[in-house]
Scaffold this active site. Structure first.
Site, short mmCIF file in Angstrom:
data_model
loop_
_atom_site.label_atom_id
_atom_site.label_comp_id
_atom_site.label_asym_id
_atom_site.label_seq_id
_atom_site.Cartn_x
_atom_site.Cartn_y
_atom_site.Cartn_z
N CYS A 146 -136.95 40.78 72.78
CA CYS A 146 -137.99 40.17 73.61
C CYS A 146 -137.49 40.00 75.04
O CYS A 146 -136.30 40.12 75.32
CB CYS A 146 -138.36 38.80 73.04
N ARG A 167 -139.51 45.36 76.91
CA ARG A 167 -138.71 44.77 75.84
C ARG A 167 -139.58 44.27 74.68
O ARG A 167 -139.05 43.87 73.64
CB ARG A 167 -137.86 43.62 76.38
N TRP A 214 -141.49 40.94 71.12
CA TRP A 214 -141.43 42.01 70.13
C TRP A 214 -141.26 41.32 68.79
O TRP A 214 -140.26 40.67 68.54
CB TRP A 214 -140.27 42.96 70.40
N ASN A 218 -134.87 35.10 72.81
CA ASN A 218 -134.67 36.51 72.50
C ASN A 218 -133.59 36.57 71.44
O ASN A 218 -132.50 36.05 71.66
CB ASN A 218 -134.23 37.28 73.75
N GLY A 219 -133.89 37.16 70.30
CA GLY A 219 -132.88 37.25 69.26
C GLY A 219 -133.39 36.74 67.92
O GLY A 219 -134.59 36.61 67.70
N GLU A 249 -133.99 65.34 69.29
CA GLU A 249 -134.48 64.51 70.40
C GLU A 249 -135.93 64.85 70.72
O GLU A 249 -136.73 63.94 71.00
CB GLU A 249 -133.59 64.72 71.63
N LYS A 258 -138.96 62.07 70.58
CA LYS A 258 -139.84 61.76 71.70
C LYS A 258 -141.32 61.84 71.27
O LYS A 258 -142.12 61.01 71.65
CB LYS A 258 -139.59 62.74 72.86
N GLU A 304 -142.14 58.84 69.12
CA GLU A 304 -142.12 57.57 69.85
C GLU A 304 -143.39 57.31 70.63
O GLU A 304 -143.93 56.20 70.60
CB GLU A 304 -140.93 57.55 70.82
N HIS A 347 -133.96 76.17 53.21
CA HIS A 347 -133.39 75.36 52.12
C HIS A 347 -134.27 74.15 51.78
O HIS A 347 -133.78 73.15 51.27
CB HIS A 347 -131.99 74.89 52.50
N LYS A 375 -137.47 48.67 74.60
CA LYS A 375 -136.50 49.49 75.30
C LYS A 375 -135.07 49.23 74.83
O LYS A 375 -134.29 50.16 74.64
CB LYS A 375 -136.61 49.22 76.81
#
Length: 634
Positions: free
Chosen positions: A2, A27, A74, A100-101, A507, A511, A514, A530, A629
Site C-alpha cells: 500500500c 502501490r 492494495w 503498509n504491510g 517476459e 507483460k 499483467e 513435449h 508496483k
C-alpha cells in the site's frame, strides 16, 4: 504494497495528501482515504476504488486542517470495500492509523480486544492498532517514561512491541494535534524536510514536489514529526542523531510529458536508459581492455567479491527473475561461472545447500521486494560464523540504492533507469539487463575467460544498441498498433524463444498477462513438442523470437511445427531474413545484432504488443487490476 503519506505544517493538508497519494497509487488502488485533525476532531473520508472516487467525496467538504495522513490500498486482509479502507480509527474516533504491510498476530490481538468489549468495523489486520494505541493512552500514567517527550509517542512505541510482522505506520491523535508519529518495521518509509513543514511517505515520488531533503527510516525506528522538527528514536526509546540528504530525483520525472500512459513514456525512455548505463558502466577509451590497460568495465566492485569465485546464485521475483535468467546465460557463457536463479519466495523456505566461494545476487527494481530482502537476510545469517570460504558475499542490483536493499548489502549495481511509475516494468528490466552485461563482462575480464578484444567487441556492440532501439521504435509502434486490431477477441497467446531469448519469451508473456489480462505462456521453443503444442489451434497466436545466431534455425523449425497446427505466427526477427518471411504471418522487425545482445532489442516489441492490446481494450495500462508496483509483503 500500500501507499501511505503524512503531512504536518502550515498549509492545508488535504490537497498535499491527495497529490502524494496520486504519486503512490501504483502501490495499490483498491481503496483510498485520508484523515485530518481540525478543531479537536478527526475527520476521516474514505472511498472504494481508485483515487478519483476519494477526490470526488472530498470536493463536497472543506477541511482546512494542517495535519493529516493518507492511504491508497492494495487489499490483503479483507475485501476491497470502503469499510476496509484506511485510515482506521479507534472506537472513540480519537486515533487514526494508516499502514503498509501485514500484522501477522492480528487475530490473537483482535480476540483479546474483543474479549474486552472492543467492536470492530472492518476485516483488516490494521484496525487492531488504533484500538491498542487508544488503550495504552488511557492506561499509561503521565509521564510514562521520563525521557519520552510525548505520551502519544510512548503509547505508539509500546503498541509496536506487541505487533509481529513487516509494516510501516503513520498515526495521528485528536488529543495531540501537533504530532504525527511514524514507524518503520521491515517496510519502507521516508521522511521529507520542508520549511516549517514535514512529510512522510512510502516512497519519495509522493513528496518530491515539496522537498528533496529526505531521511529514510531504518528498521525499528520511530519518529515524531511536529511543526518544530523531527525526532527519531530507536525501539527502546533512545533518541538518535540522523541527518537528511538531498535526492537527485526531480518532479518532472514523475510526469507523463505528453504520453497517454506512463508505460508508453517509459518504453520510449529505454534508449536513454541504455546510454546512461553505458556511460556509467563502461570506460570511454575504446582501447581499454587490452593487456596493457585497465579493465573496460567500471562497476567499482572490489576484487575480494570475485576472489576464488566458484558459484553464483541469484534471487529475484517477477520481471527481475526474467532479467536474472538472462544474467545466468551471460555469466555462464562469458565468465564460465555456474549460476543458479531462484525465486526469492521459494529460496526463503528451501535454500540451496551451502557451497564455498559463492556470490549471492539480489535483484529488485524497488529495493524493497519483501521476499528478495528476506532471502538475502537469510543467506547472510546462515553463512555468518562460517569459515571464510563459506561466508556471505552479497551483491544487489537495484534501481533505488537508497532503499532497504542498498542498506542491506555492502555492494550494489545501480541500474540508472530513473523513476518508473507504470506498474508493468519496462525500462527497469532493460536497465537490469545492462547491469548483468556489465557484471558478466567484468567477471570475464578478471577471470580471463574471454579475450580483451572480444570483450571490447561486445561493448562496441552495446554502444550501438540505443540507436537501434530508437530506429526500431519508429518502425514498430505504428505497425503493432494496427496489428492488435486483429486480436481483440483473442484469449490465449504463446511466446517462444531459445537460448538467451527464452527469458524474453517469459517476459513477453508476463507483460501481456499483467496489463491485458490475456492468458499467455512463454516456453523454450524446443519444448513445444513435449506437451504445450496440444494448446495450439487457429485461435491461439504464437509469437516467436528468432534472431540470427546459434539457435535461429531451431526456432524457425519450432515455428513451423506451430504453423502446422494452424496457429497465427508472429515473428520478432530481422526483416531481411528470407526464411522467416516465408514462415511468419506477421513480422515485427528488429535490427540484426549479435545474438548475445539481442534481448535488449527483442523485448521492446513485446512490451509494445502488450501495451497496445491493453490500450485497444480500454484497460488501465498503468494500474492493472490486483497488482502493485512494489511487493513489500510476503
Amino acid at each position: 504494497m500500500c501507499g501511505i503519506v503524512g503531512y504536518i505544517g502550515t498549509q492545508p493538508a488535504t490537497e498535499i495528501l491527495l497529490s502524494g497519494l496520486e504519486k503512490l497509487e501504483y502501490r495499490g488502488y483498491d481503496s483510498a482515504g485520508i484523515a485530518t485533525i481540525w478543531e479537536g476532531e478527526i475527520n476521516c473520508v474514505r472511498a472504494k476504488g481508485k483515487l478519483y472516487n476519494l477526490r470526488s467525496k472530498l470536493e463536497q467538504v472543506e477541511i482546512p486542517a494542517s495535519i493529516g495522513i493518507g492511504h491508497t490500498r492494495w487489499a490483503t486482509h479483507g475485501k476491497p470495500e470502503e469499510y476496509n479502507a484506511h485510515p482506521h480509527m479507534d472506537t472513540a474516533m480519537r486515533v487514526a492509523v494508516v499502514q503498509n504491510g501485514i500484522i501477522e498476530n492480528y487475530r490473537e490481538l483482535r480476540e483479546q480486544l474483543k474479549s474486552q468489549g472492543t467492536e470492530f468495523r472492518s476485516d483488516t489486520d490494521t484496525e487492531v492498532i488504533p484500538h491498542l494505541i487508544a488503550q495504552f493512552l488511557k492506561n499509561l500514567p503521565e509521564p510514562a517514561i521520563p525521557s519520552s517527550p510525548s505520551l502519544f509517542l510512548e503509547a505508539v512505541r509500546q503498541v509496536v512491541h506487541r505487533l509481529e510482522g513487516a509494516f510501516a505506520l503513520v498515526v495521528i491523535c485528536a488529543d495531540y494535534p501537533d504530532e504525527l508519529i511514524v514507524v518503520r518495521q521491515q517496510a519502507p518509509l521516508v521522511i521529507g524536510f520542508g520549511q516549517g513543514e514535514f512529510f512522510c511517505a512510502s516512497d519519495t515520488p509522493a513528496i518530491i514536489t515539496h522537498t528533496r531533503a529526505m531521511l529514510p527510516l531504518e528498521n525499528g525506528e520511530i519518529a515524531r514529526l511536529t511543526p518544530l522538527g523531527v525526532e527519531v528514536y530507536n525501539s527502546v526509546g533512545e533518541r538518535l542523531k540522523k541527518y537528511p540528504r538531498l535526492l537527485s530525483l526531480t518532479p518532472t520525472a514523475v510526469e507523463k510529458q505528453g504520453f497517454k500512459h506512463f508505460m508508453l513514456k517509459e518504453i520510449y525512455e529505454q534508449p536513454g536508459v541504455v546510454r546512461a548505463c553505458l556511460e556509467a558502466y563502461f570506460n570511454v577509451n575504446e582501447n581499454a581492455g587490452s593487456p596493457a590497460t585497465d579493465s573496460p568495465i567500471n562497476l567499482s566492485l572490489p576484487a575480494e567479491l570475485y576472489a576464488d569465485l566458484e558459484q553464483i546464485q541469484i534471487v529475484a521475483c517477477g520481471t527481475s527473475w526474467h532479467a536474472a535468467l538472462v544474467g545466468k546465460y551471460l555469466l555462464e557463457q562469458l565468465a564460465g561461472i555456474p549460476t543458479q536463479v531462484q525465486y526469492a519466495s521459494e529460496f526463503r523456505y528451501a535454500p540451496s545447500p551451502l557451497t564455498p566461494n559463492t556470490l549471492t545476487i539480489g535483484v529488485t527494481q524497488s529495493g524493497e521486494t519483501a521476499d528478495t530482502l528476506a532471502a538475502l537476510a537469510m543467506e547472510k545469517e546462515r553463512r555468518s560464523g562460517k569459515e571464510l570460504k563459506y561466508q556471505s558475499r552479497l551483491l544487489g542490483i537495484t534501481n533505488r540504492p537508497e532503499s532497504s536493499l542498498g542498506r542491506m548489502v555492502s555492494h550494489y549495481i545501480h541500474t540508472l533507469a530513473g523513476i518508473e511509475i507504470g506498474v508493468a516494468a519496462t525500462k527497469t528490466f532493460v536497465a537490469q539487463l545492462m547491469a548483468f552485461y556489465a557484471l558478466a563482462l567484468d567477471l570475464a575480464y578478471r577471470q580471463k575467460t574471454v579475450s580483451p578484444e572480444k570483450i571490447q567487441k561486445i561493448i562496441n556492440g552495446l554502444r550501438q544498441i540505443p540507436n537501434e532501439i530508437e530506429a526500431n521504435l519508429e518502425s514498430q509502434e505504428r505497425y503493432i498498433e494496427q496489428l492488435v486490431h486483429e486480436f481483440e477477441e483473442t484469449k490465449d497467446f504463446i511466446f517462444l524463444g531459445r537460448g538467451i531469448n527464452f527469458p524474453i519469451a517469459l517476459e513477453g508473456a508476463l507483460k501481456l498477462k499483467e496489463i491485458s489480462y490475456v492468458h499467455a505462456e512463454g516456453y523454450p521453443a524446443g519444448e513445444m513438442k513435449h506437451g504445450p503444442i496440444a494448446l495450439l489451434d487457429a485461435k491461439v497466436p504464437v509469437v516467436a523470437i528468432a534472431t540470427p545466431g546459434s539457435v535461429y534455425e531451431k526456432v524457425i523449425s519450432n515455428a513451423q511445427e506451430a504453423k502446422a497446427r494452424d496457429s497465427r505466427l508472429i515473428g520478432v526477427t530481422p526483416h531481411n531474413e528470407g526464411e522467416a518471411a516465408e514462415i511468419f504471418d506477421n513480422i515485427i522487425p528488429v535490427s540484426s545484432v549479435d545474438e548475445l545482445l539481442s534481448p535488449i532489442l527483442t523485448v521492446i516489441p513485446l512490451q509494445l504488443l502488450a501495451y497496445h492490446i491493453a490500450a485497444r481494450r480500454g484497460l488501465d495500462v498503468d494500474q492493472p487490476r490486483n497488482l502493485a508496483k512494489s511487493v513489500t509483503v510476503e
